[in-house]
Design a protein around this motif. Sequence first.
Motif, short mmCIF file in Angstrom:
data_model
loop_
_atom_site.label_atom_id
_atom_site.label_comp_id
_atom_site.label_asym_id
_atom_site.label_seq_id
_atom_site.Cartn_x
_atom_site.Cartn_y
_atom_site.Cartn_z
N GLU A 194 31.81 45.32 3.89
CA GLU A 194 31.48 44.04 5.16
C GLU A 194 32.44 44.95 5.99
N LYS A 195 33.67 45.17 6.89
CA LYS A 195 33.86 45.67 7.66
C LYS A 195 33.52 47.13 7.61
N VAL A 196 33.14 47.70 7.33
CA VAL A 196 32.32 49.30 7.66
C VAL A 196 30.82 48.70 8.23
N LEU A 197 30.30 47.67 7.86
CA LEU A 197 28.56 47.42 8.14
C LEU A 197 29.01 47.09 9.87
N GLU A 198 30.24 45.61 9.60
CA GLU A 198 30.27 44.39 10.94
C GLU A 198 30.56 46.32 12.23
N MET A 199 31.32 47.30 11.51
CA MET A 199 31.53 48.83 12.36
C MET A 199 30.67 48.82 12.83
N LEU A 200 29.63 49.34 11.89
CA LEU A 200 28.29 50.52 12.06
C LEU A 200 26.79 49.71 12.79
N SER A 201 27.07 48.48 12.54
CA SER A 201 25.84 47.76 13.21
C SER A 201 25.55 47.58 14.28
N ASP A 202 24.45 47.89 15.23
CA ASP A 202 24.29 47.95 16.15
C ASP A 202 24.55 48.86 17.10
N ARG A 203 25.09 49.87 16.07
CA ARG A 203 25.86 51.02 17.12
C ARG A 203 25.13 52.44 16.56
N ILE A 204 24.72 53.78 17.02
CA ILE A 204 24.13 54.65 17.12
C ILE A 204 25.54 55.31 16.11
N PHE A 205 25.10 56.28 14.99
CA PHE A 205 26.13 56.86 14.18
C PHE A 205 26.16 58.22 14.62
N VAL A 206 27.36 58.54 14.41
CA VAL A 206 27.81 60.04 15.35
C VAL A 206 28.63 60.75 14.20
N ALA A 207 28.47 62.15 13.81
CA ALA A 207 29.59 62.90 12.71
C ALA A 207 29.12 64.24 13.30
N HIS A 208 29.68 64.90 12.60
CA HIS A 208 29.44 65.99 12.65
C HIS A 208 28.99 67.24 11.52
N ASN A 209 27.80 67.02 11.13
CA ASN A 209 27.09 67.16 10.81
C ASN A 209 26.39 65.91 9.68
N VAL A 210 25.96 65.45 10.39
CA VAL A 210 25.66 63.77 10.28
C VAL A 210 24.36 63.23 9.00
N ASN A 211 23.63 63.62 8.52
CA ASN A 211 23.23 64.47 7.32
C ASN A 211 24.24 63.62 6.33
N PHE A 212 25.12 64.26 5.78
CA PHE A 212 26.19 63.92 4.96
C PHE A 212 26.26 62.93 5.28
N ASP A 213 27.11 62.76 6.24
CA ASP A 213 28.53 61.11 6.03
C ASP A 213 27.27 60.34 6.03
#
Length: 173
Positions: A78-97
């Motif tokens: 729930e914490k992870v979902l709350e932090m990710l909701s309505d935001r652009i997901f950014v990562a180095h090699n994004v598809n893995f994460d």
Amino acid sequence: MKMKRQEYAIVDIETTGGNASSSRITEIAIIINDGKNIIERWETLVNPQKDIPASIFALIGIDNEMVKNAPIFDDISEKVLEMLSDRIFVAHNVNFDYSFVRHELEKSGFKWTARKLCTVRDARKIRPGFKSYSLGKLCRTLDIPLKNQHRAGGDAYATFIPFSRLLEWILWK
């Protein structure tokens, strides 16, 4: 009416292996950013409920003992979902994460998708010609200090800095 500024969730994970369907997350870090400033930082070890292979321990330094008393992903979903909701997901090699986080959230009963931004892909486009775009080599090329490499918190912060520079380069081109 004031428009809400776009926010980004810069994510890094460590895992028990390379495939989201057969491996599990052992550590996750999320940095919330508004394009300029860090708004929130959060990280935790995660009990993967399976053994961490010796080859993974050799790379990331996380062993079974370290995660034994850590929360399982269900406990933090729930914490992870709350932090990710309505935001652009950014990562180095994004598809893995992204694939791991999405898979773990689905296992916890959440349907989640997000727009993605890959700092590897964007760095190649905006600053072509580097010998390598791995996080460590990109940081060295750009004189970005890299602390705690191959740990979620260190790598998420290391991703945040080139991400911020990429945004500047895009805006000031």
